[in-house]
Design a protein around this motif. Structure first.
Motif, PDB file in Angstrom:
ATOM      1  N   GLY A 164      -9.118  -1.322  -1.285  1.00  0.00           N
ATOM      2  CA  GLY A 164     -10.504  -1.139  -1.668  1.00  0.00           C
ATOM      3  C   GLY A 164     -11.400  -2.247  -1.196  1.00  0.00           C
ATOM      4  N   PRO A 165     -12.681  -2.162  -1.577  1.00  0.00           N
ATOM      5  CA  PRO A 165     -13.680  -3.080  -1.038  1.00  0.00           C
ATOM      6  C   PRO A 165     -13.367  -4.543  -1.360  1.00  0.00           C
ATOM      7  N   ALA A 166     -13.798  -5.378  -0.466  1.00  0.00           N
ATOM      8  CA  ALA A 166     -13.721  -6.827  -0.646  1.00  0.00           C
ATOM      9  C   ALA A 166     -12.388  -7.267  -1.214  1.00  0.00           C
ATOM     10  N   ALA A 167     -11.330  -6.858  -0.508  1.00  0.00           N
ATOM     11  CA  ALA A 167      -9.999  -7.266  -0.919  1.00  0.00           C
ATOM     12  C   ALA A 167      -9.863  -8.782  -0.801  1.00  0.00           C
ATOM     13  N   ASP A 168      -8.683  -9.281  -1.138  1.00  0.00           N
ATOM     14  CA  ASP A 168      -8.471 -10.731  -1.149  1.00  0.00           C
ATOM     15  C   ASP A 168      -9.080 -11.401   0.064  1.00  0.00           C
ATOM     16  N   SER A 169      -9.925 -12.374  -0.168  1.00  0.00           N
ATOM     17  CA  SER A 169     -10.564 -12.994   0.989  1.00  0.00           C
ATOM     18  C   SER A 169     -10.276 -14.474   1.008  1.00  0.00           C
ATOM     19  N   VAL A 194       0.833  -1.190   0.000  1.00  0.00           N
ATOM     20  CA  VAL A 194       0.000   0.000   0.000  1.00  0.00           C
ATOM     21  C   VAL A 194       0.877   1.253   0.000  1.00  0.00           C
ATOM     22  N   ASP A 196     -18.456  -4.670   3.904  1.00  0.00           N
ATOM     23  CA  ASP A 196     -17.258  -4.023   3.387  1.00  0.00           C
ATOM     24  C   ASP A 196     -16.277  -3.636   4.486  1.00  0.00           C
ATOM     25  N   ARG A 235     -12.803  -3.505   5.608  1.00  0.00           N
ATOM     26  CA  ARG A 235     -11.523  -3.614   4.890  1.00  0.00           C
ATOM     27  C   ARG A 235     -10.447  -4.172   5.814  1.00  0.00           C
ATOM     28  N   ALA A 277      -3.019  -1.883   4.348  1.00  0.00           N
ATOM     29  CA  ALA A 277      -2.919  -2.279   2.946  1.00  0.00           C
ATOM     30  C   ALA A 277      -4.276  -2.688   2.400  1.00  0.00           C
ATOM     31  N   ALA A 278      -5.016  -3.440   3.206  1.00  0.00           N
ATOM     32  CA  ALA A 278      -6.328  -3.916   2.754  1.00  0.00           C
ATOM     33  C   ALA A 278      -7.272  -2.745   2.548  1.00  0.00           C
ATOM     34  N   MET A 279      -7.140  -1.720   3.411  1.00  0.00           N
ATOM     35  CA  MET A 279      -8.018  -0.571   3.289  1.00  0.00           C
ATOM     36  C   MET A 279      -7.812   0.154   1.993  1.00  0.00           C
TER      37      MET A 279
END
Lengths: 508, 376
Positions: free
Chosen positions: B371-376, A17, A390, A392, B366-368
């Motif tokens: 963006g939405p619905a990152a690697d799950s 990021v 959602d 994150r 990093a996940a934020m």
């Protein structure tokens, strides 16, 4: 004259990021400069870089025109940069003076601390900046606003000429915010440069001389407060049309889900903190409770949730009296609760997200079966909440404290909504979270309402109350004093009701 | 994924390993300063511990330490500092010894009776501190310390006189104690079980049967804590009592239950000695309760971790004897090692916790941004 702070091309990457991406910021000597942005926009990273807590990957920092290479807070302090963190770092058992000099103690011979010199210096600082505090008070006896003042004095004591305040108003009640702003203006008058991080736009517009907006790690723009409205700022922050709370068509039914009758909770002394409160919430209805904080809303909520035992009156949930039932019983019956203080009342910060999604529902399927926990069920729900609401996060195995405030709140709202409650008590559900997360929470509540959820909404955000509620009741000194139609009331009028001015009786 | 897993395992084991390594280094310095040869001392300790008979001694010592560690750990999980394990086990010890000698029961029942009495006494005595905390706001640290004094210089000192057996009670003679329990009330040693895997145990050493009880306690502790709703309630309430209250877990009740459970396990600490000798002596093995706190600390309140910690402490205790005999070093060196291990462990755990926190926060950030619905 060269600016107090000049940041050029600041870039900071974390694994996967870019937290700050080519940020430019110029802060003039002696101004109040606000930094706005959603949670995760890179404000905190930028401030940490400026305070020497993290080195930037690229870019230059100039303080009073001199390029510096910051690599520790100690060095930043030496350069006259001080930071007041959002969560205070004070020792409760020590006095104000002891806290202020802690780590910078004036010494006498044989390693003794020179308290007199400390006191003298503290008085000087207090006089110079118009900050008033009693040096001998124990910190644990101080109000939140006073503690914050101690933090500010601590920084000034160390000779800071540039003050970074990280969301200073997040923990304050309105009167304390006024006091803080008075202090900030006095600091400015005595030549201090102030960097002010906030996402409450009204406040920013009120106090700042210049505003810089960040979005996704980039500088979106720098504006003057008289050129923009709160609406403009918010759109700069989220980069698109601003969501407004809007209830849409009424879905109120005539089926009572929660009934409160003549409820009384005694406070200290004779006065009741909740006094003869009667209220009905129907399925598909949102009732908003307006009021200046401290007028009994918290106690009313605690009585409904079951944390405090009411003295008189009754509470009926779905036709069953629950006045003196346990919290767990109420929750199993379908009472959802979004608490006001998510760290204190909502989360187990050191636990994983999937464990957190079970809190409050751990006795129910799929979180458990009989006395046995179901880890698969918990993880399953957590994944669903992560996707549907959602949240994150890299995965559901991280602990809750790793998430930003907005995402923690979405997790809590998701947890309560997924359980399919019949009644939701939403206590300041969007406090301290950014615009995007706020809109998401509103959507969730609205969506559940259309499916028959009865909601009691307690909020200090008047737009939120007016926008979401089907009916607003006003709470003043423990009593419900007015019942208003949100379609016909303005925030200004509502404010008048909250202080009692509109009731004709005035304040005693 | 395996990469991430091995990284986590590495982080988790780094702290205790670092603690032991640093303790060895610091102890070596102390030994050198005091004029001893550290290598010789360590060699004596290791060589001694490689003998089967010494290992029996280590397990016999580790058994009560483990029970005591688990008792402290139950409290810690609930954010309670039960310093009263010492008093609880001594009280349970003397009452169980006395009542056990008063009854005649068939073997299995007799042993069960004694164990249940010990657990009940320990649980009730510790539960009292919990009740004091929730009704009167008495800090459990203060109340359990004071209750320790009530037992050690009060009840136990009184009852040992009151319940004293007439004449000499042990074969070796000279010891004073409560009336001995009949053989039917004693857990047999489990040398037979051990000898299935090894050679015959010599020197008259007996592996205590309470080891089986301790293992069972460890398993039950693990299962309840991690696999049941009650265990979730306990951990949650310990981590954040207000959020747990909102989540339907009554904080006061959890305090009383946790204190009671802690005392219940504490009641078993003295059973290693009782099941071996059959009576409460005038000078029972003491300080196990306080050492248990250190054992729980080193073992991170984790059922297996506490077991390892108990073995480490037992090894050091047993080694102090051989050091005295061989003269390679002063026996006090093991006390220094224990202290250093605890100190370094606390620091190392904190360092690891911070590293992990930082890594998590970076990953979440990093996940934020992703963006939405990152690697799950």
């Amino acid at each position: 004259m060269s600016p107090a702070i000049e940041l050029t091309g600041i870039t900071k990457r974390f694994p996967g990021v870019v937290a700050n991406d080519d940020i430019h910021l110029e802060v003039a000597e002696g101004e109040i400069h606000a930094i706005c942005g959603e949670n995760g926009a890179g404000k905190s990273t930028l401030m940490k870089i400026l305070y020497g807590m993290q080195p930037p990957d690229a870019g230059t920092i100039k303080i009073q025109g001199e390029e510096v290479d910051l690599h520790s807070p100690a060095q930043a302090i030496e350069l006259g940069i001080g930071m007041v963190h959002q969560h205070f770092m004070l020792a409760d058992q020590l006095t104000v003076l002891e806290n202020v000099i802690l780590g910078a103690e004036p010494m006498r011979s044989f390693g003794r601390i020179d308290f007199d010199a400390g006191q003298e210096h503290l008085d000087e600082v207090g006089r110079a900046y118009g900050l008033d505090i009693n040096a001998n008070d124990l910190v644990e006896t101080l109000e939140v606003g006073e503690r914050q003042r101690v933090e500010i004095i601590k920084v000034l004591y160390r000779g800071a000429k540039i003050l970074i305040l990280d969301e200073p108003t997040a923990v304050l009640v309105p009167q304390e915010v006024d006091e803080l702003f008075r202090n900030i203006r006095e600091l400015k008058a005595s030549g201090t440069t102030i960097l002010f991080i906030d996402h409450k736009l009204d406040e920013v517009l009120e106090i700042a001389d210049t505003i810089t907006v960040l979005r996704q790690g980039r500088t979106v723009g720098t504006v003057k407060p008289d050129q923009v409205t709160a609406h403009d700022l918010a759109e700069m922050m989220i980069g698109s049309e601003l969501p407004v709370p809007d209830a849409g068509a009424s879905t109120v039914t005539d089926e009572v889900a929660l009934e409160i009758a003549a409820l009384r909770v005694a406070g200290e002394g004779d006065r009741a903190v909740v006094d003869d409160v009667s209220l009905r919430v129907h399925r598909g209805e949102i009732i908003g409770i307006a009021g200046v904080e401290g007028n009994g809303q918290a106690e009313l909520v605690n009585a409904i949730v079951g944390i405090d035992d009411p003295d008189e009156g009754s509470i009926t949930l779905l036709g069953q009296e629950i006045t003196h039932q346990s919290v767990r019983h109420r929750r199993e019956m379908g009472l959802g609760y979004v608490p006001q203080d998510r760290h204190r009342d909502g989360l187990l910060l050191g636990f994983t997200l999937w464990e957190n999604t079970a809190l409050g529902h751990q006795t129910e399927e799929p979180y458990s079966r009989g006395p046995w926990l179901s880890r698969a069920g918990m993880r399953d729900r957590a994944s669903r909440i992560k996707t549907d609401f959602d949240v994150r996060t890299p995965n559901i195995e991280v602990s809750a404290h790793a998430l930003s405030g907005g995402n923690q709140q979405k997790l809590i709202v998701g947890r309560e909504m997924v359980a399919g409650p019949a009644v939701l008590i939403a206590n300041h559900p969007t406090r301290g979270i950014d615009v995007g997360a706020q809109a998401a929470v509103w959507d969730d509540i609205r969506e559940a309402r259309s499916q028959g959820l009865a909601t009691l909404l307690v909020s200090a955000d008047l737009d939120e109350l007016i926008g979401l509620s089907d009916t607003i009741v006003v709470m003043l000194r423990g009593r419900l004093v007015a019942r208003l139609d949100p379609n016909e009331i303005t925030p200004r009028d509502l404010g008048a009701y909250m202080t009692g001015a509109a009731l004709g009786t005035g304040t005693p | 994924m395996t990469d991430r897993l091995s990284h986590r395992v590495l982080l988790a084991s780094a702290a205790p390993v670092a603690a032991v390594v640093i303790a060895v280094v610091l102890s070596s310095i102390v030994l050198l300063i005091s004029g001893s040869n550290p290598l010789a001392a360590y060699w004596d300790m290791v060589e001694h511990a490689s003998k089967l008979e010494t290992q029996v001694d280590i397990f016999n010592r580790a058994t009560p330490l483990y029970l005591s560690g688990v008792a402290a750990a139950i409290g810690f999980r609930m954010n309670l500092f039960n310093i009263g394990v010492e008093g609880q086990y001594l009280l349970a010890f003397i009452v169980a010894a006395h009542l056990g000698a008063q009854v005649e029961l068939p073997s299995v029942l007799h042993v069960a009776f004694i164990l249940v009495v010990a657990m009940a006494v320990g649980g009730a005595f510790s539960g009292a501190a919990g009740v004091l905390k929730v009704t009167r706001g008495v800090n459990e640290v203060i109340s359990t310390i004071m209750l320790n004094a009530v037992v050690i210089s009060g009840l136990a000192a009184w009852w040992i006189v009151e319940w004293q057996a007439g004449g000499e009670i042990s074969a070796t003679g000279g010891r004073v104690g409560t009336e001995p329990i009949a053989d039917s009330g004693l857990l047999p040693d489990i040398n037979g079980l051990l000898e299935l895997f090894t050679r015959e145990v010599g020197q008259g050493k007996k592996l205590t049967g309470v080891l089986i009880v301790a293992l069972a306690v460890g398993i039950v502790y693990h299962v309840i804590l991690n696999r049941t709703v009650f265990g979730f309630d306990l951990r949650a309430s310990g981590a954040n009592p207000t959020a747990s209250h909102v989540g339907g877990i009554p904080p006061k009740r959890m305090v009383v239950i946790a204190m009671t459970l802690s005392g219940t396990v504490a009641g078993l600490v003295g059973m290693t000695e009782l099941m071996d000798t059959g009576y409460y002596p005038s000078n029972p093995i003491s300080l196990l309760g306080f050492t248990g706190i250190a054992v729980a600390l080193l073992g991170r309140n984790h059922p297996a971790g506490v077991a390892v910690a108990a073995l480490v402490f037992a090894f050091l205790d047993v080694s102090s004897g051989i050091l005295q005999i061989s003269g390679a070093a002063s026996r006090e060196i093991v006390e220094i090692m224990k202290g250093v291990i605890i100190l370094t462990a606390v620091i190392a755990y904190e360092v690891v916790r911070r590293i992990r926190e930082r890594e998590e926060a970076a990953a979440a950030a990093a996940a934020m941004a992703a963006g939405p619905a990152a690697d799950s």
